[in-house]
Motif scaffolding. Structure first.
Motif, PDB file in Angstrom:
ATOM      1  N   ILE A  68       0.832  -1.200   0.000  1.00  0.00           N
ATOM      2  CA  ILE A  68       0.000   0.000   0.000  1.00  0.00           C
ATOM      3  C   ILE A  68       0.869   1.255   0.000  1.00  0.00           C
ATOM      4  CG2 ILE A  68      -1.659   1.333   1.369  1.00  0.00           C
ATOM      5  CD1 ILE A  68      -2.952  -1.285   2.175  1.00  0.00           C
ATOM      6  N   ASP A  69       0.683   2.070  -1.034  1.00  0.00           N
ATOM      7  CA  ASP A  69       1.342   3.373  -1.200  1.00  0.00           C
ATOM      8  C   ASP A  69       2.858   3.277  -1.337  1.00  0.00           C
ATOM      9  OD1 ASP A  69      -1.093   4.714  -1.153  1.00  0.00           O
ATOM     10  OD2 ASP A  69      -1.037   5.011   1.012  1.00  0.00           O
ATOM     11  N   ALA A  70       3.380   2.110  -1.692  1.00  0.00           N
ATOM     12  CA  ALA A  70       4.825   1.946  -1.881  1.00  0.00           C
ATOM     13  C   ALA A  70       5.199   2.180  -3.337  1.00  0.00           C
ATOM     14  CB  ALA A  70       5.250   0.546  -1.451  1.00  0.00           C
ATOM     15  N   ASP A  71       6.417   2.679  -3.553  1.00  0.00           N
ATOM     16  CA  ASP A  71       6.870   3.049  -4.896  1.00  0.00           C
ATOM     17  C   ASP A  71       7.607   1.893  -5.574  1.00  0.00           C
ATOM     18  OD1 ASP A  71       5.736   5.544  -4.772  1.00  0.00           O
ATOM     19  OD2 ASP A  71       7.554   6.545  -4.088  1.00  0.00           O
ATOM     20  N   PHE A  72       6.861   0.830  -5.843  1.00  0.00           N
ATOM     21  CA  PHE A  72       7.391  -0.289  -6.613  1.00  0.00           C
ATOM     22  C   PHE A  72       6.231  -1.034  -7.235  1.00  0.00           C
ATOM     23  CE2 PHE A  72       6.792  -2.313  -2.408  1.00  0.00           C
ATOM     24  CZ  PHE A  72       6.140  -3.482  -2.763  1.00  0.00           C
ATOM     25  N   VAL A  73       6.569  -1.927  -8.161  1.00  0.00           N
ATOM     26  CA  VAL A  73       5.578  -2.842  -8.708  1.00  0.00           C
ATOM     27  C   VAL A  73       6.245  -4.195  -8.867  1.00  0.00           C
ATOM     28  CG1 VAL A  73       6.081  -2.183 -11.125  1.00  0.00           C
ATOM     29  CG2 VAL A  73       3.882  -3.242 -10.530  1.00  0.00           C
ATOM     30  N   CYS A  74       5.569  -5.233  -8.374  1.00  0.00           N
ATOM     31  CA  CYS A  74       6.057  -6.601  -8.515  1.00  0.00           C
ATOM     32  C   CYS A  74       5.441  -7.236  -9.759  1.00  0.00           C
ATOM     33  CB  CYS A  74       5.686  -7.437  -7.292  1.00  0.00           C
ATOM     34  SG  CYS A  74       6.639  -7.088  -5.826  1.00  0.00           S
ATOM     35  N   LEU A  75       6.287  -7.850 -10.567  1.00  0.00           N
ATOM     36  CA  LEU A  75       5.856  -8.628 -11.721  1.00  0.00           C
ATOM     37  C   LEU A  75       6.168 -10.079 -11.398  1.00  0.00           C
ATOM     38  CD1 LEU A  75       7.220  -6.320 -14.587  1.00  0.00           C
ATOM     39  CD2 LEU A  75       4.943  -6.325 -13.520  1.00  0.00           C
ATOM     40  N   GLU A  76       5.109 -10.904 -11.254  1.00  0.00           N
ATOM     41  CA  GLU A  76       5.247 -12.195 -10.596  1.00  0.00           C
ATOM     42  C   GLU A  76       4.778 -13.355 -11.478  1.00  0.00           C
ATOM     43  OE1 GLU A  76       3.668 -12.179  -6.596  1.00  0.00           O
ATOM     44  OE2 GLU A  76       3.590  -9.989  -6.602  1.00  0.00           O
ATOM     45  N   PRO A  77       5.698 -14.029 -12.169  1.00  0.00           N
ATOM     46  CA  PRO A  77       5.323 -15.227 -12.933  1.00  0.00           C
ATOM     47  C   PRO A  77       5.234 -16.433 -12.010  1.00  0.00           C
ATOM     48  CG  PRO A  77       7.656 -14.751 -13.239  1.00  0.00           C
ATOM     49  CD  PRO A  77       7.121 -13.677 -12.336  1.00  0.00           C
ATOM     50  N   TRP A  78       4.132 -17.175 -12.107  1.00  0.00           N
ATOM     51  CA  TRP A  78       3.862 -18.270 -11.173  1.00  0.00           C
ATOM     52  C   TRP A  78       3.548 -19.570 -11.901  1.00  0.00           C
ATOM     53  CZ3 TRP A  78      -0.589 -15.283  -8.337  1.00  0.00           C
ATOM     54  CH2 TRP A  78      -0.046 -14.236  -7.568  1.00  0.00           C
ATOM     55  N   CYS A  79       4.084 -20.655 -11.383  1.00  0.00           N
ATOM     56  CA  CYS A  79       3.596 -21.998 -11.678  1.00  0.00           C
ATOM     57  C   CYS A  79       2.943 -22.494 -10.396  1.00  0.00           C
ATOM     58  CB  CYS A  79       4.735 -22.907 -12.119  1.00  0.00           C
ATOM     59  SG  CYS A  79       5.335 -22.551 -13.779  1.00  0.00           S
ATOM     60  N   GLY A  80       1.698 -22.113 -10.229  1.00  0.00           N
ATOM     61  CA  GLY A  80       0.958 -22.367  -9.002  1.00  0.00           C
ATOM     62  C   GLY A  80       0.216 -21.117  -8.585  1.00  0.00           C
ATOM     63  N   ILE A  81      -0.685 -21.271  -7.643  1.00  0.00           N
ATOM     64  CA  ILE A  81      -1.551 -20.168  -7.236  1.00  0.00           C
ATOM     65  C   ILE A  81      -2.075 -20.458  -5.831  1.00  0.00           C
ATOM     66  CG2 ILE A  81      -3.664 -21.214  -8.188  1.00  0.00           C
ATOM     67  CD1 ILE A  81      -4.478 -18.408  -9.162  1.00  0.00           C
ATOM     68  N   ALA A  82      -2.482 -19.424  -5.111  1.00  0.00           N
ATOM     69  CA  ALA A  82      -3.072 -19.615  -3.786  1.00  0.00           C
ATOM     70  C   ALA A  82      -4.329 -20.480  -3.873  1.00  0.00           C
ATOM     71  CB  ALA A  82      -3.412 -18.265  -3.162  1.00  0.00           C
ATOM     72  N   ASP A  83      -4.685 -21.086  -2.758  1.00  0.00           N
ATOM     73  CA  ASP A  83      -5.921 -21.868  -2.720  1.00  0.00           C
ATOM     74  C   ASP A  83      -7.129 -20.990  -3.034  1.00  0.00           C
ATOM     75  OD1 ASP A  83      -4.683 -24.224  -2.036  1.00  0.00           O
ATOM     76  OD2 ASP A  83      -5.294 -24.184   0.071  1.00  0.00           O
ATOM     77  N   GLY A  84      -8.117 -21.592  -3.689  1.00  0.00           N
ATOM     78  CA  GLY A  84      -9.397 -20.931  -3.847  1.00  0.00           C
ATOM     79  C   GLY A  84     -10.169 -20.953  -2.538  1.00  0.00           C
ATOM     80  N   VAL A  85     -11.102 -20.040  -2.409  1.00  0.00           N
ATOM     81  CA  VAL A  85     -11.860 -19.942  -1.153  1.00  0.00           C
ATOM     82  C   VAL A  85     -12.642 -21.217  -0.855  1.00  0.00           C
ATOM     83  CG1 VAL A  85     -12.036 -17.421  -1.222  1.00  0.00           C
ATOM     84  CG2 VAL A  85     -13.782 -18.808  -2.363  1.00  0.00           C
ATOM     85  N   ASN A  86     -12.945 -22.014  -1.880  1.00  0.00           N
ATOM     86  CA  ASN A  86     -13.719 -23.242  -1.676  1.00  0.00           C
ATOM     87  C   ASN A  86     -12.881 -24.509  -1.831  1.00  0.00           C
ATOM     88  OD1 ASN A  86     -16.261 -21.863  -1.316  1.00  0.00           O
ATOM     89  ND2 ASN A  86     -16.248 -21.470  -3.524  1.00  0.00           N
TER      90      ASN A  86
END
Length: 289
Positions: free
Chosen positions: A242-260
């Motif tokens: 929040i309000d930080a002067d950067f941007v992350c570019l994030e290539p992923w093989c995988g993802i967080a769990d879905g809510v269900n």
């Protein structure tokens, strides 16, 4: 411990803890293209996400009838890697399973991060080896944070991302660190996404169907910027604290769990499966100018 490589274009520094890329500095310009790591906002620079990407539901997964707990983004980013300076322009960091990792992640593994300088470009290759006689389940991803503005020139809103193959971006919302089914679509003008801090007030923008494999970080004030290229990563995240002067570019093989999600590792979305004795590789590359 800090180690480095360099050529006539770039000087690169890493921490052996997490094999973390900490700075990319132009030799002629002295511009550091990486986030400065201000702990007031976010104290990391480019953590490797392994053996999971994002969060597990209740930080827990089940495998072969047993339950295990893993923190968000896994444990590799907080572990000390062995390193080998292959040449003045190439370095490899290695991490292997331990008795402690096997208690929370019941797979043997050999993880290597290899960084290579090629002209004004830095390539990062993730290599995963399965030394066991069982199938290995894992996720892995990058999280490099690039400075915006660069060298203090201009403001955050002077910067934008340019995508090579997307005219619109549809991202999944994050709910309690998990992936929800709610999506938002952003229409792009000339394939450009202007940066503004408000973009990330709801956490990362998570993409499951990004068409682009090349993203440029540019600005309206000068010609400084970078090209970010990635292949073979089915998921992608864009994030800033929040309000930080950067941007992350994030290539992923995988993802967080879905809510269900049912929390079974074998049924986790995006999980990679590596057969006994096999090797897996993916790479991303950043070119600075």
């Amino acid at each position: 411990m800090i180690v480095s490589i360099r050529n006539e274009h770039l000087a690169i520094e890493f921490a052996t803890k997490g094999a973390e890329l900490k700075s990319i500095v132009g030799i002629d310009s002295s511009v550091n293209y990486m986030w400065r790591g201000d702990a007031q906002f976010w104290g990391k620079f480019s953590p490797v996400l392994f053996p999971i990407v994002g969060a597990l539901k209740e930080n827990t997964y089940e495998y072969q009838g047993q339950k295990y707990t893993l923190p968000r983004h896994g444990f590799a980013r907080d572990m000390e890697f062995e390193h080998e300076l292959i040449s003045a322009t190439e370095i490899a960091f290695k991490l292997k399973h331990t008795e402690e990792t096997l208690k929370i992640y019941p797979f043997q593994f050999e993880l290597t991060l290899c960084y290579r300088l090629r002209g004004a470009s830095l390539q990062c290759t993730y290599q995963v080896v399965n030394p066991s006689d069982q199938t290995m389940l894992f996720s892995i991803g990058g999280h490099p944070a690039f400075a915006a503005p660069l060298h203090g020139e201009g403001t955050y809103t002077d910067y934008y991302l340019e995508f090579n193959n997307d005219d619109e971006l549809t991202f999944h919302h994050i709910e309690d660190n998990l992936i929800s089914d709610q999506t938002t679509t952003i229409e792009l003008k000339d394939k450009m996404l202007p940066l503004k801090h408000e973009l990330f007030y709801g956490d990362a923008l998570v993409f499951k169907n990004l068409k682009s494999n090349h993203i440029r970080l540019l600005n309206t004030k000068n010609y400084k910027g970078l090209n970010f290229h990635f292949e073979g990563f089915p998921y992608f995240g864009i994030w800033a604290a929040i309000d930080a002067d950067f941007v992350c570019l994030e290539p992923w093989c995988g993802i967080a769990d879905g809510v269900n999600h049912n929390q079974h590792l074998t049924e986790k979305e995006g999980i990679e499966k590596l057969s006994a004795g096999e090797t897996w590789e993916r790479s991303w590359e950043v070119c600075c100018f």
